[in-house]
Enzyme design. Structure first.
Site, PDB file in Angstrom:
ATOM      1  N   HIS A   1      -5.908   3.966  -1.078  1.00  0.00           N
ATOM      2  CA  HIS A   1      -5.905   3.668   0.360  1.00  0.00           C
ATOM      3  C   HIS A   1      -6.014   4.896   1.248  1.00  0.00           C
ATOM      4  O   HIS A   1      -6.184   4.761   2.463  1.00  0.00           O
ATOM      5  CB  HIS A   1      -4.698   2.791   0.749  1.00  0.00           C
ATOM      6  CG  HIS A   1      -3.365   3.480   0.719  1.00  0.00           C
ATOM      7  ND1 HIS A   1      -2.666   3.672  -0.450  1.00  0.00           N
ATOM      8  CD2 HIS A   1      -2.593   3.992   1.714  1.00  0.00           C
ATOM      9  CE1 HIS A   1      -1.521   4.270  -0.178  1.00  0.00           C
ATOM     10  NE2 HIS A   1      -1.451   4.489   1.135  1.00  0.00           N
ATOM     11  N   HIS A   2      -5.946   6.108   0.658  1.00  0.00           N
ATOM     12  CA  HIS A   2      -6.170   7.307   1.479  1.00  0.00           C
ATOM     13  C   HIS A   2      -7.489   7.982   1.154  1.00  0.00           C
ATOM     14  O   HIS A   2      -7.760   9.091   1.639  1.00  0.00           O
ATOM     15  CB  HIS A   2      -5.005   8.292   1.325  1.00  0.00           C
ATOM     16  CG  HIS A   2      -3.788   7.842   2.071  1.00  0.00           C
ATOM     17  ND1 HIS A   2      -3.708   7.842   3.459  1.00  0.00           N
ATOM     18  CD2 HIS A   2      -2.605   7.340   1.629  1.00  0.00           C
ATOM     19  CE1 HIS A   2      -2.530   7.369   3.828  1.00  0.00           C
ATOM     20  NE2 HIS A   2      -1.828   7.046   2.732  1.00  0.00           N
TER      21      HIS A   2
ATOM     22  N   LYS B   1       6.049   5.435  -1.041  1.00  0.00           N
ATOM     23  CA  LYS B   1       6.817   6.254  -0.092  1.00  0.00           C
ATOM     24  C   LYS B   1       8.319   6.124  -0.306  1.00  0.00           C
ATOM     25  O   LYS B   1       9.097   6.889   0.254  1.00  0.00           O
ATOM     26  CB  LYS B   1       6.438   5.891   1.345  1.00  0.00           C
ATOM     27  CG  LYS B   1       5.103   6.510   1.756  1.00  0.00           C
ATOM     28  CD  LYS B   1       4.834   6.314   3.225  1.00  0.00           C
ATOM     29  CE  LYS B   1       3.505   6.954   3.622  1.00  0.00           C
ATOM     30  NZ  LYS B   1       3.119   6.608   4.989  1.00  0.00           N
TER      31      LYS B   1
ATOM     32  N   HIS C   1       2.791  10.108  -2.632  1.00  0.00           N
ATOM     33  CA  HIS C   1       3.233   8.695  -2.577  1.00  0.00           C
ATOM     34  C   HIS C   1       2.193   7.766  -3.194  1.00  0.00           C
ATOM     35  O   HIS C   1       2.521   6.683  -3.672  1.00  0.00           O
ATOM     36  CB  HIS C   1       3.581   8.268  -1.142  1.00  0.00           C
ATOM     37  CG  HIS C   1       2.415   7.892  -0.281  1.00  0.00           C
ATOM     38  ND1 HIS C   1       1.680   8.813   0.421  1.00  0.00           N
ATOM     39  CD2 HIS C   1       1.846   6.682  -0.014  1.00  0.00           C
ATOM     40  CE1 HIS C   1       0.730   8.181   1.104  1.00  0.00           C
ATOM     41  NE2 HIS C   1       0.811   6.898   0.844  1.00  0.00           N
TER      42      HIS C   1
ATOM     43  N   HIS D   1       0.800  -1.231   0.000  1.00  0.00           N
ATOM     44  CA  HIS D   1       0.000   0.000   0.000  1.00  0.00           C
ATOM     45  C   HIS D   1       0.830   1.276   0.000  1.00  0.00           C
ATOM     46  O   HIS D   1       0.496   2.249  -0.654  1.00  0.00           O
ATOM     47  CB  HIS D   1      -1.020   0.001   1.152  1.00  0.00           C
ATOM     48  CG  HIS D   1      -0.437   0.025   2.531  1.00  0.00           C
ATOM     49  ND1 HIS D   1       0.033  -1.106   3.151  1.00  0.00           N
ATOM     50  CD2 HIS D   1      -0.270   1.040   3.419  1.00  0.00           C
ATOM     51  CE1 HIS D   1       0.453  -0.790   4.362  1.00  0.00           C
ATOM     52  NE2 HIS D   1       0.294   0.515   4.555  1.00  0.00           N
ATOM     53  N   ASP D   2       1.954   1.270   0.711  1.00  0.00           N
ATOM     54  CA  ASP D   2       2.752   2.496   0.802  1.00  0.00           C
ATOM     55  C   ASP D   2       4.031   2.428  -0.018  1.00  0.00           C
ATOM     56  O   ASP D   2       4.986   3.161   0.265  1.00  0.00           O
ATOM     57  CB  ASP D   2       3.089   2.783   2.277  1.00  0.00           C
ATOM     58  CG  ASP D   2       2.028   3.674   2.905  1.00  0.00           C
ATOM     59  OD1 ASP D   2       1.282   4.349   2.161  1.00  0.00           O
ATOM     60  OD2 ASP D   2       1.946   3.699   4.150  1.00  0.00           O
TER      61      ASP D   2
ATOM     62  N   ASP E   1      -5.931  -1.231   8.186  1.00  0.00           N
ATOM     63  CA  ASP E   1      -4.764  -0.367   8.423  1.00  0.00           C
ATOM     64  C   ASP E   1      -4.946   0.446   9.704  1.00  0.00           C
ATOM     65  O   ASP E   1      -4.046   0.539  10.540  1.00  0.00           O
ATOM     66  CB  ASP E   1      -4.600   0.572   7.212  1.00  0.00           C
ATOM     67  CG  ASP E   1      -3.261   1.285   7.230  1.00  0.00           C
ATOM     68  OD1 ASP E   1      -2.236   0.628   7.484  1.00  0.00           O
ATOM     69  OD2 ASP E   1      -3.246   2.516   6.990  1.00  0.00           O
TER      70      ASP E   1
HETATM   71 FE   LIG Z   1      -0.233   5.631   2.466  1.00  0.00          FE
HETATM   72 FE   LIG Z   2      -0.115   1.550   6.561  1.00  0.00          FE
END
Ligand SMILES: [Fe+2]
Ligand SMILES: [Fe+2]
Length: 390
Positions: free
Chosen positions: A271-272, A222, A247, A218-219, A300
């Site tokens: 996801h955000h 980043k 990101h 998911h990240d 999360d």
């Molecule tokens: Fe994220």
């Molecule tokens: Fe996370």
């Protein structure tokens, strides 16, 4: 014929006829004569004959019944009927019962020899066909066994490939964790929580795989956020927030074109987003947010609330539940929240433990272990039963 000398069973209640046939055939064949159908059947059950020469009218029983019995019980034996009845109906009836030929009394012995010879040639062809079928069956069995073994090897290879592929994804997720972005093991636990929620909500097997990929990665975007922003202890400036939020798009660019990761794009890209449309990058609302991302958001948040952070200790399970319930309809999809609430505290503890033992250890969980983990979420009783029977 199975032996050098063929065996012929002669069935006639007239002894003179039996003797005549025997005398005619005995120089070339093993001949046994009986006077009734009952004795003939008993003999056929303990001895093997290539040919049965039988009268049609024999005392109480009919030779046609004997013919029917031979068809059923001795498929490699050929029957030739003998009768004083000259009508065509009688011959047709004999054929209908499976007789190969029909000889009319009184008979010419040369014609009998010819008929026997023809019948035995036919019997030999029948036997060869039968033996060929047996050999074919055996070959099919051998090939099936070989294929089964190749299939087994392929399954083992696939299982190894699956483990390697998961290990690769987890390696990527750990790379992120190594930069202190998240607490150690966060992605492993989020995967397990998301799988549990997805399973509770009836997602298909392929959806669960995509959800797992998305949760792990998911990240991933980043990796493109500089340390000065990512690890900044204080609050971020507006510009820094822009870089941080980027990101999501960066993550999508990283997995773009990697076909086997295409299922991860829903979580990576959304996801955000928040259920009420206040999230980023696209302010998606409600069901416009993919179900994987809506499930992921709860998983999360659950792990984030329970985990220690530099600025606060991990919160209790009750606080996590309250925060998730409070976010229902705003941050979170209410249907995912109710799936979350339908899983008991004990089950969540088991899931967390499973993630730590199987996803976080040195040894990768095999596909079978993960499948049975997913099955256990469906029905704990079924999984326990399966474990007992394994
Ligand atoms: Fe994220
Ligand atoms: Fe996370």
């Amino acid at each position: 014929m199975s032996s050098a000398i063929a065996s012929i069973l002669i069935v006639d209640d007239d002894e003179t006829v039996r003797e005549m046939l025997r005398d005619c055939l005995v120089s070339s064949y093993r001949c046994i004569g009986v006077s009734n159908v009952k004795d003939a059947i008993e003999l056929l059950q303990i001895d093997s004959f290539e040919l049965v020469l039988s009268d049609i009218t024999i005392q109480e029983a009919s030779g046609l019944e004997l013919c029917g019995f031979v068809q059923e019980a001795c498929p490699s034996t050929v029957v030739v009927m003998i009768s004083a009845m000259t009508g065509i109906d009688c011959a047709i009836e004999s054929m209908r019962y499976g007789a190969f030929d029909y000889i009319i009394k009184p008979f010419d012995l040369n014609r009998v020899k010819l008929a026997v010879d023809r019948a035995l040639r036919y019997q030999q062809a029948l036997e060869e066909k039968h033996n060929y079928e047996l050999a074919l069956e055996e070959r099919v069995k051998v090939r099936t066994d070989e294929l089964r073994s190749v299939n087994e090897q392929l399954n083992q290879m696939l299982d190894r490939l699956y483990q390697n592929y998961r290990a690769t994804l987890r390696g990527l997720a750990r790379t992120l964790e190594a930069r202190d972005i998240e607490t150690r093991g966060h992605s492993d636990r989020v995967v397990a929580y998301a799988l549990a929620l997805g399973n509770r909500m009836g997602l298909s097997a392929s959806d669960l795989i995509s959800l797992e990929q998305g949760a792990l990665l998911h990240d991933i975007g980043k990796v493109g956020v500089p340390d000065s922003v990512l690890l900044k202890p204080g609050s971020l400036t507006t510009d820094e927030w822009v870089r941080m939020r980027a990101h999501v798009e960066q993550g999508l660019r990283i997995i773009e074109g990697v076909e086997f990761l295409s299922g991860a794009r829903f979580v990576v890209g959304q996801h955000h987003e928040k259920y009420d449309g206040s999230g980023y990058p696209n302010k998606l609302k409600g069901d416009d947010i993919h179900i994987h991302a809506r499930i992921f958001a709860v998983a999360d948040a659950f792990d984030a609330i329970l985990s220690d952070r530099p600025y606060r200790a991990g919160q209790s399970y009750e606080i996590a539940c309250n925060e998730i319930a409070a976010g229902s309809g705003t941050h979170f999809d209410p249907s995912v929240v109710s799936a979350f609430m339908s899983i008991s505290r004990e089950e969540w503890n088991e899931i967390r433990l499973f993630a730590q033992q199987n996803f976080g250890g040195e040894q990768e969980a095999s596909k079978r272990e993960i499948d049975s983990f997913i099955l256990s979420l469906k029905s704990p009783e079924a999984a326990k039963l399966q474990a007992l029977c394994a």
